[in-house]
Design a protein around this motif. Sequence first.
Motif, PDB file in Angstrom:
ATOM      1  N   LYS A   1       0.840  -1.194   0.000  1.00  0.00           N
ATOM      2  CA  LYS A   1       0.000   0.000   0.000  1.00  0.00           C
ATOM      3  C   LYS A   1       0.876   1.245   0.000  1.00  0.00           C
ATOM      4  O   LYS A   1       2.006   1.225   0.493  1.00  0.00           O
ATOM      5  CB  LYS A   1      -0.923   0.011   1.224  1.00  0.00           C
ATOM      6  CG  LYS A   1      -2.086   0.995   1.117  1.00  0.00           C
ATOM      7  CD  LYS A   1      -3.112   0.756   2.214  1.00  0.00           C
ATOM      8  CE  LYS A   1      -4.307   1.692   2.069  1.00  0.00           C
ATOM      9  NZ  LYS A   1      -5.348   1.442   3.099  1.00  0.00           N
TER      10      LYS A   1
ATOM     11  N   TYR B   1       0.684   5.594   0.805  1.00  0.00           N
ATOM     12  CA  TYR B   1      -0.058   6.688   1.418  1.00  0.00           C
ATOM     13  C   TYR B   1       0.604   8.008   1.012  1.00  0.00           C
ATOM     14  O   TYR B   1       1.805   8.043   0.735  1.00  0.00           O
ATOM     15  CB  TYR B   1      -0.036   6.574   2.947  1.00  0.00           C
ATOM     16  CG  TYR B   1      -0.530   5.261   3.502  1.00  0.00           C
ATOM     17  CD1 TYR B   1      -1.869   5.080   3.837  1.00  0.00           C
ATOM     18  CD2 TYR B   1       0.357   4.193   3.711  1.00  0.00           C
ATOM     19  CE1 TYR B   1      -2.318   3.870   4.374  1.00  0.00           C
ATOM     20  CE2 TYR B   1      -0.080   2.990   4.236  1.00  0.00           C
ATOM     21  CZ  TYR B   1      -1.415   2.833   4.558  1.00  0.00           C
ATOM     22  OH  TYR B   1      -1.856   1.637   5.077  1.00  0.00           O
TER      23      TYR B   1
ATOM     24  N   GLY C   1      -2.646   8.621   5.848  1.00  0.00           N
ATOM     25  CA  GLY C   1      -3.518   8.740   4.676  1.00  0.00           C
ATOM     26  C   GLY C   1      -3.833  10.178   4.341  1.00  0.00           C
ATOM     27  O   GLY C   1      -4.394  10.469   3.296  1.00  0.00           O
TER      28      GLY C   1
ATOM     29  N   LYS D   1       5.478  10.111  -0.734  1.00  0.00           N
ATOM     30  CA  LYS D   1       4.757   8.879  -0.401  1.00  0.00           C
ATOM     31  C   LYS D   1       5.302   8.225   0.870  1.00  0.00           C
ATOM     32  O   LYS D   1       6.464   8.395   1.222  1.00  0.00           O
ATOM     33  CB  LYS D   1       4.888   7.847  -1.541  1.00  0.00           C
ATOM     34  CG  LYS D   1       4.201   8.242  -2.835  1.00  0.00           C
ATOM     35  CD  LYS D   1       4.420   7.153  -3.895  1.00  0.00           C
ATOM     36  CE  LYS D   1       3.751   7.526  -5.216  1.00  0.00           C
ATOM     37  NZ  LYS D   1       3.996   6.481  -6.238  1.00  0.00           N
TER      38      LYS D   1
END
Length: 340
Positions: A120, A122, A158, A333
Amino acid sequence: MKKYVIGGLLSLVLLTACNKDKEILNSLNNYSLSMESKGYHFGDSLNLPKDVIDNAESITISFGDKDLDKLVVDPNYFTLGDNDITYNIKKKNGEIITQDATINVFAKNPEKNISYEIIKEYPHDPKSFVQGFQLDGNIIYESDGQKGQSRILKYTLGTTTPIVETKQSDDVFSEGCTIAGDKVFQLTWQNKKGFIYDKNSLKLLGEFPYPNMMGEGWGITFDGKDLIATDGTKNIYFLSLTDPSKVLRYISVAGNTQAYDQLNEIEYHDGFIYANVWQKPIILKINPANGEVIGKFDFTEISKENQVDEDSVLNGITFKGENMLVTGKNWSKIYEVKIK
């Protein structure tokens, strides 16, 4: 005439002794240089050349204010990595000659290359010069550096909008941060002090001076008992939680064939210390008992994607459950990686 003969013989004896000393020192120096790259492990014997041993009544090793009378790599005296020592050779006539040397000590077992998978991504504020990075629940606590821009802040993972932040004065270059109970501890680079904040409000509660052993402040974490800090060297320091100016113990870090210095951002997780090496795209997994590197992550590809200049390097480590979160200075990121 006789006294000239005696004087000449004396000069010859002195010259011979002087030359012999040079031979001993040259032999010891050549041996030390050859072993410097090879390195030793704890418990290894220091097998000095035969001509050195044969001409010595005794040999001791000095470590500044400590002396070792056995030619062995004793962990009570040596640390992992480089050790600057002095051989003290007492000759059979009672004279003492000395020779400086560097003894490199490495971990006995090779470190593993640890694989991972990015699961993932973010967002991260690319204006943030990350120095300290920790996740608590779903909240990121981050310390940002640079004089005139240093701060401590927290935000929801996030998002990139701070829930609350506290800025430092323009003369402060902030470094690592960690949570310990209801407080947040933050280091500074060269101001020789750290800050303590209330975890919820990030209100400044106090300051503490660094212990003299730490030249600078780089990274900090908490193992549930002690604060653990780096200062850009090969050393990791365990500090008292109630008095962070006090060093309880320290370890030096090395792998099986390589010593590591410039240890920077660190994180404690599940019994191990994780540390990145400044300006290198790697994170080390370290045994906190002895400083041995038991594993290494290679984040070269992630770093290449985010590096726009020499400063935008990997510099953020925290854990989300058993997964690792990594980011860097001025990166856009945060990456969540699953360790395989």
